[in-house]
Write a protein that holds these residues in place. Structure first.
Motif, PDB file in Angstrom:
ATOM      1  N   GLU A   1       0.829  -1.210   0.000  1.00  0.00           N
ATOM      2  CA  GLU A   1       0.000   0.000   0.000  1.00  0.00           C
ATOM      3  C   GLU A   1       0.861   1.256   0.000  1.00  0.00           C
ATOM      4  OE1 GLU A   1      -3.562   2.115   2.628  1.00  0.00           O
ATOM      5  OE2 GLU A   1      -2.779   0.145   3.178  1.00  0.00           O
ATOM      6  N   ALA A   2       1.996   1.206   0.711  1.00  0.00           N
ATOM      7  CA  ALA A   2       2.891   2.368   0.787  1.00  0.00           C
ATOM      8  C   ALA A   2       3.900   2.392  -0.356  1.00  0.00           C
ATOM      9  CB  ALA A   2       3.615   2.381   2.125  1.00  0.00           C
ATOM     10  N   THR A   3       4.414   1.232  -0.750  1.00  0.00           N
ATOM     11  CA  THR A   3       5.492   1.196  -1.756  1.00  0.00           C
ATOM     12  C   THR A   3       4.981   1.039  -3.181  1.00  0.00           C
ATOM     13  OG1 THR A   3       5.753  -1.219  -1.590  1.00  0.00           O
ATOM     14  CG2 THR A   3       7.027   0.146  -0.052  1.00  0.00           C
ATOM     15  N   GLY A   4       3.739   0.549  -3.343  1.00  0.00           N
ATOM     16  CA  GLY A   4       3.194   0.361  -4.689  1.00  0.00           C
ATOM     17  C   GLY A   4       3.855  -0.743  -5.478  1.00  0.00           C
ATOM     18  N   TYR A   5       4.537  -1.665  -4.794  1.00  0.00           N
ATOM     19  CA  TYR A   5       5.290  -2.697  -5.498  1.00  0.00           C
ATOM     20  C   TYR A   5       4.391  -3.654  -6.263  1.00  0.00           C
ATOM     21  CZ  TYR A   5       9.308  -5.720  -6.357  1.00  0.00           C
ATOM     22  OH  TYR A   5      10.314  -6.425  -6.964  1.00  0.00           O
ATOM     23  N   ASN A   6       3.099  -3.700  -5.908  1.00  0.00           N
ATOM     24  CA  ASN A   6       2.166  -4.592  -6.613  1.00  0.00           C
ATOM     25  C   ASN A   6       1.743  -4.042  -7.964  1.00  0.00           C
ATOM     26  OD1 ASN A   6       0.935  -2.577  -4.995  1.00  0.00           O
ATOM     27  ND2 ASN A   6      -1.062  -3.509  -5.354  1.00  0.00           N
ATOM     28  N   ARG A   7       2.047  -2.767  -8.246  1.00  0.00           N
ATOM     29  CA  ARG A   7       1.722  -2.185  -9.549  1.00  0.00           C
ATOM     30  C   ARG A   7       2.903  -2.370 -10.496  1.00  0.00           C
ATOM     31  NH1 ARG A   7      -0.061   1.875  -6.094  1.00  0.00           N
ATOM     32  NH2 ARG A   7       1.738   3.192  -6.627  1.00  0.00           N
ATOM     33  N   LYS A   8       2.623  -2.698 -11.718  1.00  0.00           N
ATOM     34  CA  LYS A   8       3.663  -2.983 -12.707  1.00  0.00           C
ATOM     35  C   LYS A   8       4.577  -1.780 -12.926  1.00  0.00           C
ATOM     36  CE  LYS A   8       4.324  -4.487 -17.500  1.00  0.00           C
ATOM     37  NZ  LYS A   8       3.640  -4.877 -18.766  1.00  0.00           N
ATOM     38  N   ASP A   9       3.977  -0.595 -13.046  1.00  0.00           N
ATOM     39  CA  ASP A   9       4.779   0.601 -13.309  1.00  0.00           C
ATOM     40  C   ASP A   9       5.696   0.933 -12.135  1.00  0.00           C
ATOM     41  OD1 ASP A   9       3.666   0.879 -15.787  1.00  0.00           O
ATOM     42  OD2 ASP A   9       2.239   2.433 -15.222  1.00  0.00           O
ATOM     43  N   MET A  10       5.154   0.828 -10.897  1.00  0.00           N
ATOM     44  CA  MET A  10       5.974   1.165  -9.741  1.00  0.00           C
ATOM     45  C   MET A  10       7.060   0.121  -9.522  1.00  0.00           C
ATOM     46  SD  MET A  10       6.402   3.611  -7.678  1.00  0.00           S
ATOM     47  CE  MET A  10       7.975   3.638  -6.823  1.00  0.00           C
ATOM     48  N   LYS A  11       6.754  -1.129  -9.812  1.00  0.00           N
ATOM     49  CA  LYS A  11       7.779  -2.166  -9.691  1.00  0.00           C
ATOM     50  C   LYS A  11       8.936  -1.866 -10.641  1.00  0.00           C
ATOM     51  CE  LYS A  11       8.485  -7.165  -9.941  1.00  0.00           C
ATOM     52  NZ  LYS A  11       7.846  -8.490 -10.203  1.00  0.00           N
ATOM     53  N   ARG A  12       8.614  -1.404 -11.840  1.00  0.00           N
ATOM     54  CA  ARG A  12       9.657  -1.036 -12.794  1.00  0.00           C
ATOM     55  C   ARG A  12      10.436   0.180 -12.296  1.00  0.00           C
ATOM     56  NH1 ARG A  12      13.432  -2.924 -15.894  1.00  0.00           N
ATOM     57  NH2 ARG A  12      13.733  -1.803 -17.873  1.00  0.00           N
ATOM     58  N   CYS A  13       9.758   1.105 -11.622  1.00  0.00           N
ATOM     59  CA  CYS A  13      10.449   2.272 -11.060  1.00  0.00           C
ATOM     60  C   CYS A  13      11.456   1.856  -9.991  1.00  0.00           C
ATOM     61  CB  CYS A  13       9.431   3.245 -10.472  1.00  0.00           C
ATOM     62  SG  CYS A  13       8.462   4.157 -11.700  1.00  0.00           S
ATOM     63  N   TRP A  14      11.071   0.893  -9.153  1.00  0.00           N
ATOM     64  CA  TRP A  14      12.014   0.391  -8.144  1.00  0.00           C
ATOM     65  C   TRP A  14      13.214  -0.266  -8.823  1.00  0.00           C
ATOM     66  CZ3 TRP A  14      11.825   2.399  -3.654  1.00  0.00           C
ATOM     67  CH2 TRP A  14      10.621   2.678  -3.007  1.00  0.00           C
ATOM     68  N   GLU A  15      12.973  -0.961  -9.935  1.00  0.00           N
ATOM     69  CA  GLU A  15      14.078  -1.572 -10.666  1.00  0.00           C
ATOM     70  C   GLU A  15      15.004  -0.504 -11.245  1.00  0.00           C
ATOM     71  OE1 GLU A  15      12.112  -3.963 -13.561  1.00  0.00           O
ATOM     72  OE2 GLU A  15      11.543  -5.550 -12.129  1.00  0.00           O
ATOM     73  N   PHE A  16      14.413   0.585 -11.771  1.00  0.00           N
ATOM     74  CA  PHE A  16      15.231   1.681 -12.288  1.00  0.00           C
ATOM     75  C   PHE A  16      16.034   2.338 -11.182  1.00  0.00           C
ATOM     76  CE2 PHE A  16      12.467   2.086 -16.228  1.00  0.00           C
ATOM     77  CZ  PHE A  16      13.507   1.797 -17.097  1.00  0.00           C
ATOM     78  N   LEU A  17      15.464   2.406  -9.989  1.00  0.00           N
ATOM     79  CA  LEU A  17      16.195   2.981  -8.864  1.00  0.00           C
ATOM     80  C   LEU A  17      17.451   2.165  -8.572  1.00  0.00           C
ATOM     81  CD1 LEU A  17      16.183   5.139  -6.579  1.00  0.00           C
ATOM     82  CD2 LEU A  17      15.031   3.425  -5.157  1.00  0.00           C
ATOM     83  N   ASP A  18      17.325   0.840  -8.589  1.00  0.00           N
ATOM     84  CA  ASP A  18      18.490  -0.022  -8.374  1.00  0.00           C
ATOM     85  C   ASP A  18      19.509   0.127  -9.497  1.00  0.00           C
ATOM     86  OD1 ASP A  18      17.525  -1.094  -5.983  1.00  0.00           O
ATOM     87  OD2 ASP A  18      16.388  -2.645  -7.020  1.00  0.00           O
ATOM     88  N   MET A  19      19.033   0.309 -10.718  1.00  0.00           N
ATOM     89  CA  MET A  19      19.920   0.412 -11.871  1.00  0.00           C
ATOM     90  C   MET A  19      20.696   1.734 -11.898  1.00  0.00           C
ATOM     91  SD  MET A  19      17.232  -1.128 -14.680  1.00  0.00           S
ATOM     92  CE  MET A  19      18.096  -0.396 -16.063  1.00  0.00           C
ATOM     93  N   THR A  20      20.060   2.805 -11.458  1.00  0.00           N
ATOM     94  CA  THR A  20      20.663   4.137 -11.596  1.00  0.00           C
ATOM     95  C   THR A  20      21.344   4.627 -10.325  1.00  0.00           C
ATOM     96  OG1 THR A  20      18.547   5.177 -11.035  1.00  0.00           O
ATOM     97  CG2 THR A  20      19.015   4.804 -13.370  1.00  0.00           C
ATOM     98  N   SER A  21      21.041   4.012  -9.177  1.00  0.00           N
ATOM     99  CA  SER A  21      21.634   4.485  -7.929  1.00  0.00           C
ATOM    100  C   SER A  21      21.933   3.326  -7.007  1.00  0.00           C
ATOM    101  CB  SER A  21      20.689   5.462  -7.230  1.00  0.00           C
ATOM    102  OG  SER A  21      21.187   5.802  -5.953  1.00  0.00           O
ATOM    103  N   ARG A  22      23.161   2.828  -7.072  1.00  0.00           N
ATOM    104  CA  ARG A  22      23.541   1.749  -6.168  1.00  0.00           C
ATOM    105  C   ARG A  22      23.774   2.254  -4.754  1.00  0.00           C
ATOM    106  NH1 ARG A  22      28.213  -1.050  -9.673  1.00  0.00           N
ATOM    107  NH2 ARG A  22      28.379   1.085 -10.404  1.00  0.00           N
ATOM    108  N   SER A  23      24.187   3.511  -4.623  1.00  0.00           N
ATOM    109  CA  SER A  23      24.516   4.035  -3.303  1.00  0.00           C
ATOM    110  C   SER A  23      23.283   4.507  -2.539  1.00  0.00           C
ATOM    111  CB  SER A  23      25.519   5.193  -3.437  1.00  0.00           C
ATOM    112  OG  SER A  23      24.997   6.203  -4.284  1.00  0.00           O
TER     113      SER A  23
END
Length: 484
Positions: free
Chosen positions: A40-62
């Motif tokens: 409910e807070a992270t939106g990880y169940n939505r396809k678009d937000m899940k992809r956003c979390w993946e982009f976060l890992d890809m663009t910012s390791r720190s």
């Protein structure tokens, strides 16, 4: 890290092995964004937000790991804020995009955040964050779902940042030498656009999501200083990489005053001493934001927000101390050791400990100073201001210790500080006045001389002995088994 890496670390830095093992065994992420209870807070169940979390890992390791540990919906808001600015920064950094295309794209980027399904495929094939812009529609879709106050912050900060980036990108194109930071004032303005505004936006997000008091959104000077400290340390550390890429962020007024006609000359071995003085000037410029950073951290109340801000600030001070008077900066990109970074992560949990780390790194930096440095006095004063801040807020002669029963007790005689003479005179005066009144004088406070050895000491000793005996027993078994 492989076996050889661990062996090398054990020989060169044995304390680092213990730190890394402690981190592996006991430190756990405070939040799992993939947990259905967090959806409910992270939106990880939505396809678009899940992809956003993946982009976060890809663009910012720190930053990805600390962003995910922010409380509640602040993690999602900060992730989207980061991705929006990362997309903007990708456009600005891409040298394959012509100025005719880049200028209107940069100056209207805040409008793209509110344009459904917008994406950009014109980045160069070697641009590392190109895919983020190719699928930028997922970021736009998720920004539309956040609360209006959060969306307003993201769009407003993007609008402010894009114009500054566009101005400097155009100036870089028009400059034949590529040196487009003229003096300290312009350097401050550039860092404000690329980092200070990030600090302002984060402060506003902290307040908009209710994780911090509303007044934190108005601390513009302190928020800006936090961003400038981190940005200037990164620019200082990355000098060799930036020169190789023909990006010159060190102010011209500094290196030109030491006889350099172009920043690339900082790499010349024949001019290494003058380059060190330029490095001192850049260190001094970064240090002037350190006290503001401590003031900002002291205002934070939410633990996850404090960790999010304190960890990179502590690492910045550690990096500054590592780079100071270090000619290797001009030869390659240097970083603090992994174990040191892990130690900072584990310690950056409260304002006092972070202040002491700032103080310790300031002392380390000051110890490297030489009288021949033209910035000797100014750097000494800057380090002294950090020391003064720590002494004012957390006096060194007041030591908190844990008494029996788990309660904290104050022992102000734990050190041989000269200020204790004033305390002792005051106690004698109180005792004399009590005697005059016929009262029993209060007993003087005793130093906390509890020298009990912590249980961890015995655990480490026992573990070490077990390893040694086990190793010896193994050798005995092998010898007796395979020999006569």
């Amino acid at each position: 890290m492989g076996i050889l890496g661990w062996l090398y670390l054990f020989v060169r830095h044995p304390d680092d092995v213990r730190t890394l093992v402690q981190y592996k065994l006991w430190y756990e992420p405070k939040r799992d964004i993939t947990n259905p209870a967090e959806w409910e807070a992270t939106g990880y169940n939505r396809k678009d937000m899940k992809r956003c979390w993946e982009f976060l890992d890809m663009t910012s390791r720190s930053f990805a790991s600390v962003i995910k540990e922010l409380d509640g919906d602040l993690a999602r808001a900060t992730a989207l804020f980061y991705l929006a600015l990362r997309g903007l920064d990708t456009v600005e950094d891409d040298m394959t995009i012509s100025d005719e295309i880049k200028q209107p794209l940069l100056r209207s980027f805040h409008e793209k955040l509110q344009t459904p399904d917008w994406c950009f495929g014109g980045s160069g094939p070697n641009e590392k964050d190109r895919q983020l812009l190719v699928e930028f529609n997922v970021v736009i879709a998720e920004i539309a779902l956040v609360q209006p106050e959060v969306r307003e912050v993201i769009v407003d900060i993007t609008h402010k940042m894009e114009n500054g980036m566009a101005d400097y990108a155009h100036k870089a194109v028009m400059s034949p030498t590529g040196t487009y930071i003229d003096d300290i004032e312009e350097f401050d303005l550039y860092c404000h656009y690329v980092a200070g505004l990030v600090g302002e936006g984060l402060s506003r997000l902290f307040a908009a999501t209710g994780k911090e008091k509303s007044y934190i959104a108005n601390e513009l000077v302190l928020s800006n200083s936090m961003g400038l400290l981190l940005q200037k340390v990164n620019i200082l550390r990355d000098i060799r990489e930036d020169i190789d890429d023909s990006r010159f962020f060190w102010p011209k007024s500094i290196w030109e005053s030491h006889g350099f006609k172009h920043p690339a000359e900082l790499r010349d071995l024949d001019k290494r001493q003058e380059a060190i003085w330029v490095l001192s000037a850049m260190t001094l410029d970064a240090l002037r934001h350190s006290v503001d950073a401590l003031d900002y951290l002291a205002l934070l109340r939410n633990q996850s927000v404090f960790n999010f801000c304190a960890i990179p600030a502590s690492m910045a001070m550690a990096t500054l101390a590592l780079c100071f008077m270090n000619p290797t900066v001009f030869d390659r990109n240097i970083k603090i050791r992994k174990a040191q970074a892990v130690n900072l992560i584990m310690k950056s949990t409260n304002p006092r400990d972070v202040a002491y780390m700032f103080r310790d790194y300031a002392r380390e930096l000051h110890a490297k100073l030489v009288p021949a440095d033209p910035y000797f006095v100014k750097i000494s004063i800057a380090c002294g201001k950090i020391e003064q801040w720590c002494e004012q807020h957390y006096p060194s002669f007041i030591v908190l210790r844990t008494a029996q029963g788990g309660r904290s007790s104050v022992s102000d005689r734990a050190t041989g500080d000269a200020r204790m003479r004033a305390v002792e005179r005051h106690e004698k005066l109180l005792a004399a006045k009590a005697s005059e009144r016929g009262e029993v004088p209060p007993a003087p406070r005793q130093a906390d001389d509890d020298q009990n050895v912590p249980i961890e000491f015995f655990l480490y000793v026992g573990l070490g002995m077990a390893i040694v005996f086990g190793f010896c027993a193994g050798i005995i078994v092998l010898v007796t088994r395979y020999t006569n």
